[in-house]
Scaffold this motif. Structure first.
Motif: not given
Ligand code: FES
Ligand code: FES
Lengths: 804, 167
Positions: B51-52, B142, B136-140, B44-49
């Motif tokens: 981060q997610c 929510r 897990l720092d590289g994932i978000i 999946h693609v969740g961001c454009d920076t």
């Protein structure tokens, strides 16, 4: 204290069991069906041109260079679509609020009103072409003055967001006791505490961005719209209305949705535009939001400035509450926007406390910012935050422990159903039992000693408590009408038993992470005595499900489960008639247990439910007046909201040198009625709490004076990360809702509602020895450090000392 | 179809066990290649920076955010996506642990979290809670508040280690 377990109707029932979710297998293996995964043959790709200005006139838009890009199929501006796409409507008109309804065009034609306002849409053969063309569109703006905060919106001479809306007042709404009685109580009270409170703007940020794919069948004049929606039937209604399509020829599909938290309730211009282009061009069109777009173009949450006064006696008894709120609604009225800071907030500002006189007054204001709508909890977190903060300030003022003050004012068990000063009736509650349960886990006396000992070494420990109640399970449709919601809030379910006894369930709720494919199957398996594997729960497609109002307001299990329960009753009733016919017995003489109908006292005269299902479909011999087949539907309209409640506590340590906050312990005792699946309930609680902690400590949407969103990406807006969080201890009491068939109350929002004041109260408790009693969120290290520095300069004697 | 004269590059790489040679544009992200060319939409693609982390896949066993690398940078590599991990009827131990611990709600972050967890556990099957949270720092996520993810990773590590001892 004994807690009621959800009574399974048979031994071995899945009811009340922590069963792993049935939706997980597909989601864990990459086989989910999210909107962005949908691809249609011959599809085109859409991108939006959005305003970089908060407020400007559009002088002209030059698109010729963009149109020359290879692969561009169409470019639409506001002028192109004016008259062809009706304005996007709001769906909530609170009565008595003088709501100033203004047009929200799908694309701005003459004026842009926030950074992110849509100006044009490019549709092309590939995303690359669409983006290339977007970069070449030349919009000539005449920038105008902007107003972004509620503090400025009503000022004399402030820029106006909409012509004819004086002082940018979108609504003015009051509720509760007679204002003069409240005033008198304030003037004559022994103690009054007052606090101005800012509840900052939040950006929802579900991990799945919004998306829409539209396909139009010209011969049938039929639209299919795949969209990231929490409520496909509401989308069907609104999209059909805005585009002038016949509702029965619009199909909306939202199969897997990657989180919503309120932000996927609204009908946005984007999905309407995509559907419009698909019809106009005769080809499928796909649009996927970029994260930076999400920050500006998806609705935000909260954004209040509240002035709160709580009056009472020195013995700790509250006598009156007055709340005056200015709520930011953004540039346009979003779908549920006007209802959030009024109905969902103002009717429950007294929280779980018995306050004889209470009044809320709200100004909802237009500003040049992204529209504000529901965000997890929607209004109720704001209400809870301010009363919970005021309770602590009151306790400090009279020198009583905040826990004791709460205990003194919580509505007692014998008062239910309890009607508050705003006229809403809390269904059931055992608030003191909840508080007691929390105190079993956290020894208050021991903590206070530890806190005092730590203080002697200059360490700042704090304990935060929040006792909360939430009004959810939205809701009775008559009430929806009375409070101006332009829809119903009942729910629909269809239970279809096939000849083999397998069961299909169609529900009008639209879960997107809440797990009802599992919990609803548990309810069915319990009632019909079949295996979970024999049940399929379907949702999120208006062609499959006849009607529904969606998933929000913690309503899915309370209201959708209610509909399911009634439909199951009807299926069993019909099956019982057929079974009686088969067994040549009276209907009243049959017991239905573990999937079999048996004659009372004659256990071997029995027939399996699956056999009845087959006989119902064969229809070779049915009782008089019974139709073939075995299915039933039900529309369930609840008679009240549900009122989950609980007690949350947190222990924090504040570093006096850096302002850094370490959450050492977080304890949640919640009561959402009986838990169908405790594993899922706990998951909802934990996830909700972390969102609430996010608001308290890290999250905040900030605009500069020109209306630029300063927190417009995941690099600037801090979503909670795993390593910042403590483990979360959970416990539950179970007080059923007396008025719904499953007794359930809803649990999707409680964590978020309770956690924010719990954490802030804990930090303020830690900072109290320095004379700091209130800080606005988010409590970033910098903000806390500055407050500590200020306190040290103004009151050096108070620092590092023991609490008084 | 691709036009080799159009500045495309030939790349050979192995995705979920299948080796392919492709002619691809130089600006094509790995995430786009997986989702749009191979229709492996589990990534999946969740961001454009960047981060997610929803886009995280394994490149030669290391967790990599597929939205941050170009496919033409990856000749000769082995890519594993969530689709290669296990099947709905035969889950990988990490997937099974996520199911049992209720470590997912909406499921959108999940593919990236799973691949991150696999890489983490391949390096150390018994990480502490703090190590997992750092890992897990590289994932978000929510939805979950992370705690059940931490529990799932622990459980999966124990399961994988036990399986190795038996095997
Ligand atoms: S898509 Fe967010 S990090 Fe790759
Ligand atoms: S499960 Fe929804 S973002 Fe992680």
């Amino acid at each position: 204290m004994p807690s009621e377990q959800l009574a399974p109707t048979r031994p071995g029932s899945p009811m009340g069991q922590s069963i792993p979710r049935r939706e997980d297998a597909r989601l864990l293996t990459g086989h989910g069906h999210y909107t962005a995964d949908v691809n249609r043959p011959g599809q085109l790709y859409a991108v939006m041109v959005r305003s970089p200005h908060a407020h400007a006139h559009i002088r002209s838009i030059r698109t010729d260079a963009a149109r020359a890009v290879a692969g561009v199929a169409a470019i639409y501006t506001g002028t192109d679509v004016a008259g062809r796409i009706a304005p996007i409507p709001t769906a909530w008109i609170p009565p008595g609020s003088d709501l100033a309804i203004t047009d929200h065009p799908a694309l701005a034609d003459t004026t842009v009103r926030y950074v992110g306002d849509g100006v044009a849409m490019v549709v092309a053969e590939s995303l690359d072409s669409a983006r290339e063309a977007r970069a070449l569109i030349d919009v000539d703006y005449e920038p105008l003055g902007a107003v972004t905060s509620v503090a400025d919106a009503m000022r004399e001479g402030a820029p106006r967001v909409h012509e004819g809306v004086s002082q940018n007042v979108a609504l003015h709404w009051r509720a509760g006791s007679d204002p003069s009685a409240v005033d008198h109580a304030m003037k004559t009270a022994e103690v009054v505490v007052r606090q101005a409170i800012v509840q900052q703007r939040l950006v929802p940020n579900p991990m799945e961005p919004r998306a829409a794919v539209a396909e139009f069948d010209a011969a049938a004049e039929a639209l299919t719209l795949w969209v990231t929606s929490q409520n496909p039937h509401i989308h069907r209604l609104l999209v059909a209305g805005v585009l002038g399509l016949a509702e029965h020829r619009v199909r909306v599909i939202a199969q897997d949705v990657g989180g919503g938290f309120g932000s996927k309730i609204a009908c946005y211009p984007d999905e309407v535009l995509v559907a419009f282009a698909a019809r106009d061009l005769g080809r499928p069109v796909k649009w996927v939001e970029e994260r930076r777009e999400h920050f500006v173009a998806t609705t935000h949450g909260r954004d209040h400035v509240d002035e709160v006064e709580l009056a009472g006696r020195r013995d700790g008894t509250f006598t009156a509450l007055r709340v005056r709120t200015r709520a930011n609604l953004g540039a346009y009225l979003s779908t549920a926007g006007p209802g959030v800071p009024t109905i969902l907030f103002g009717l429950i500002t007294n929280g779980p406390y018995d306050i004889p006189l209470a009044a809320t007054e709200v100004y909802g204001l237009y500003t040049h910012t992204t529209p504000v709508d529901a965000y997890r909890g929607a209004g109720r977190p704001e209400a809870t935050f301010l009363i919970e903060r005021l309770v602590d300030l009151f306790a400090r003022e009279i020198g009583m422990d905040p826990v004791a003050v709460r205990s003194k004012n919580l509505v007692t068990e014998d008062r239910f159903p309890y009607t508050n000063a705003f006229g809403i009736t809390y269904d059931s509650g055992r608030y003191h039992a909840s508080l007691d349960r929390a105190l079993e886990h956290l020894d208050l006396g021991a903590f206070r000693s530890e806190q005092a000992a730590a203080a002697r070494h200059g360490r700042l420990l704090g304990l935060g408590v929040s006792t909360y109640v939430e009004m959810c399970g939205l809701g009775p449709s008559e009430v929806a009408g009375a409070v101006g919601f332009q829809g119903g809030l009942w729910e629909h379910a269809l239970v279809r038993v096939l000849p083999t006894g397998k069961v299909m369930v169609m529900t009008g709720i639209s879960p997107h992470g809440q797990g009802e494919e599992t919990t609803f199957a548990q309810v069915v398996a319990d009632r019909l005595g079949c295996a979970l594997d024999d049940i399929e729960v379907m949702h999120g497609d208006t062609q499959l499900v006849s009607m529904g109002w969606g998933t929000y307001g913690s309503r899915s299990t309370a209201v959708g489960g209610g509909a399911l329960s009634v439909a199951l009753d009807r299926v069993v009733d019909k099956a019982r008639k057929i079974a009686a016919h088969v067994l040549e017995a009276d209907v009243e003489d049959l017991a239905f247990r573990e999937g079999r109908f048996a004659v009372h006292g004659v256990p071997d005269r029995s027939v399996a439910f699956t056999d009845v299902a087959l006989k119902a479909h064969l229809a070779w011999s049915l009782p008089e007046g019974v139709e073939p087949g075995l299915e039933a539907e039900a529309s369930y309209n609840p008679s009240n909201f549900t009122y989950p409640f609980g007690t949350h506590m947190a222990v924090v340590e504040v570093d006096p040198d850096t302002g850094d906050i370490n959450v050492q312990r977080y304890l949640a005792v919640d009561d959402c009625g009986p838990r169908i699946n405790p594993l899922i309930v706990e998951g909802q609680v934990r996830g909700g709490i972390v969102q609430g902690i996010g608001q308290a400590l890290w999250e905040g949407g900030a605009y500069d004076a020109q209306g630029q969103l300063l927190t417009g990406s995941l690099m600037d807006y801090a979503l909670p990360k795993a390593r910042w969080l403590p483990p979360i201890e959970t416990d539950f009491t179970e007080t059923p809702a007396p008025h719904n068939p499953l007794g359930v109350k809803g649990v999707g929002e409680t964590g978020t509602i309770a956690a924010t004041p719990t954490i802030v109260n804990a930090v303020m408790d830690a900072l109290a020895p320095m004379g700091i009693h209130h800080l606005d969120m988010p409590l970033t290290p910098e903000r806390v450090w500055r407050a500590i520095q200020d306190a040290r300069t103004t009151a050096p004697a108070a620092t590092g000392g023991m609490r008084s | 179809m691709m036009d080799p004269s159009n500045n495309h590059h030939a790349v050979t790489l192995t995705v979920n066990g299948q080796t392919r040679t492709e002619s691809l544009p130089p600006n094509l992200l790995l995430s786009e290649y997986l989702r749009d060319h191979l229709r492996l939409t589990g990534t999946h693609v969740g961001c454009d920076t960047s981060q997610c982390g929803a886009c995280t896949v394994l490149v030669d066993g290391a967790a990599v955010k597929s939205c941050t690398v170009l496919v033409v940078q990856l000749p000769g590599t082995t890519i594993e996506t969530v689709e290669g991990l296990g099947r709905p009827d035969q889950l990988h131990p990490v997937q099974e642990a996520f199911r049992e611990a209720h470590a997912l709600q909406c499921g959108f972050c999940t593919p990236g979290v799973l691949m991150t967890a696999v890489a983490l556990l391949n390096g150390d099957p018994h990480p502490t809670d703090a190590e997992i949270r750092r890992g897990l720092d590289g994932i978000i996520c929510r939805c979950t508040g992370y705690e059940n993810i931490v529990a799932a990773v622990t459980r999966a590590g124990n399961g994988m280690a036990a399986a190795q001892e038996v095997g």
